[in-house]
Design an enzyme around this catalytic site. Structure first.
Site, PDB file in Angstrom:
ATOM      1  N   HIS A  89      40.603 -27.280  -8.483  1.00  0.00           N
ATOM      2  CA  HIS A  89      41.501 -28.441  -8.466  1.00  0.00           C
ATOM      3  C   HIS A  89      41.726 -28.980  -9.877  1.00  0.00           C
ATOM      4  CE1 HIS A  89      43.252 -32.284  -7.077  1.00  0.00           C
ATOM      5  NE2 HIS A  89      42.527 -32.814  -8.041  1.00  0.00           N
ATOM      6  N   GLU A  90      40.645 -29.126 -10.642  1.00  0.00           N
ATOM      7  CA  GLU A  90      40.780 -29.634 -12.004  1.00  0.00           C
ATOM      8  C   GLU A  90      41.549 -28.648 -12.886  1.00  0.00           C
ATOM      9  OE1 GLU A  90      40.272 -32.600 -12.515  1.00  0.00           O
ATOM     10  OE2 GLU A  90      39.145 -33.000 -10.689  1.00  0.00           O
ATOM     11  N   HIS A 145      45.210 -29.101 -12.577  1.00  0.00           N
ATOM     12  CA  HIS A 145      45.793 -30.086 -13.486  1.00  0.00           C
ATOM     13  C   HIS A 145      46.110 -29.454 -14.843  1.00  0.00           C
ATOM     14  CE1 HIS A 145      45.439 -33.453 -10.861  1.00  0.00           C
ATOM     15  NE2 HIS A 145      44.112 -33.429 -10.806  1.00  0.00           N
TER      16      HIS A 145
END
Length: 225
Positions: free
Chosen positions: A95-96, A99
């Site tokens: 998920h990070e 980004h």
């Protein structure tokens, strides 16, 4: 419906969502990835396969403190994610990295969010004082409260702009986890469930900010309930 009832419902929802997130994280932290990869390994592989060789993966203190910093191009993973080979760690790490991919691809919502950061930072420091003073002097100096409302509206907008940023990062993470065969079958559903629980926290936060904004607007209009 009274604004106080709405506050109560949002507070209850926030408690439930946070408790659910903690429960899900604990549950999926106990289920290891079949390939034994740690969170840091998942992050490095996703960044590499996405062509992001200038982004570093680092470890930070705290629990659920994972974040991507676009200023120094770092994916910062908490201790419970960096060295863990669990489903939860893989989901959070991916998920990070999602980004980081957004940043590299100039994802519109992330670009907008980043441009808002200076204004939000300023608003967060001064707004509480403006609102407090504005409420005290709402009849003699209503402009003070209005200024606080305008600045608070900026932070509320920021909360809603954050929603598509977080949802898209999770979408990118799940797509990559599946295509790279990091997760499959049941493990993929676990990762999806973990990220969905995390997304709900942003939804509740945005709704809470909106309810608070409406409350201040009602005070400015001379209505307290």
């Amino acid at each position: 419906m009274s604004i106080y009832v709405i506050f109560g419902l949002i507070a209850l929802a926030s408690y439930i969502v946070q408790a659910r997130l903690n429960s899900k994280f604990e549950k999926y932290s106990q289920i290891p990835l079949p390939n034994g990869m740690r969170g840091c390994d998942v992050a490095q592989q996703m960044l590499s396969q996405s062509g992001l060789y200038d982004v570093k993966v680092t470890q930070v203190n705290g629990r659920l403190t994972d974040h991507y910093n676009p200023l120094d191009k770092t994916v910062n993973l908490s201790e419970a994610v960096y060295g863990s080979n669990s489903i939860a760690a893989a989901a959070v790490a991916a998920h990070e990295c999602g980004h980081a991919v957004q940043d590299a691809r100039a994802y519109a919502w992330l670009t907008m969010r980043s441009k808002m950061v200076p204004a939000v930072s300023f608003a967060s420091k001064i707004t509480p004082w403006l609102l407090l003073g504005g409420i005290i002097m709402v009849n003699s100096f209503p402009g003070l409260l209005l200024a606080g409302i305008v600045l608070f509206a900026i932070t509320t907008l920021f909360s809603f702009v954050t929603l598509p940023v977080e949802i898209d990062a999770s979408r990118r993470a799940l797509a990559w986890l599946n295509s790279a065969n990091i997760t499959n079958g049941a493990t993929h559903e676990y990762a999806k469930d973990a990220l969905k629980s995390a997304a709900y926290t942003y939804v509740v936060a945005a709704l809470g900010s909106l309810a608070t904004l409406i409350y201040y607007v009602l005070i400015f209009m001379g209505r307290r309930d």
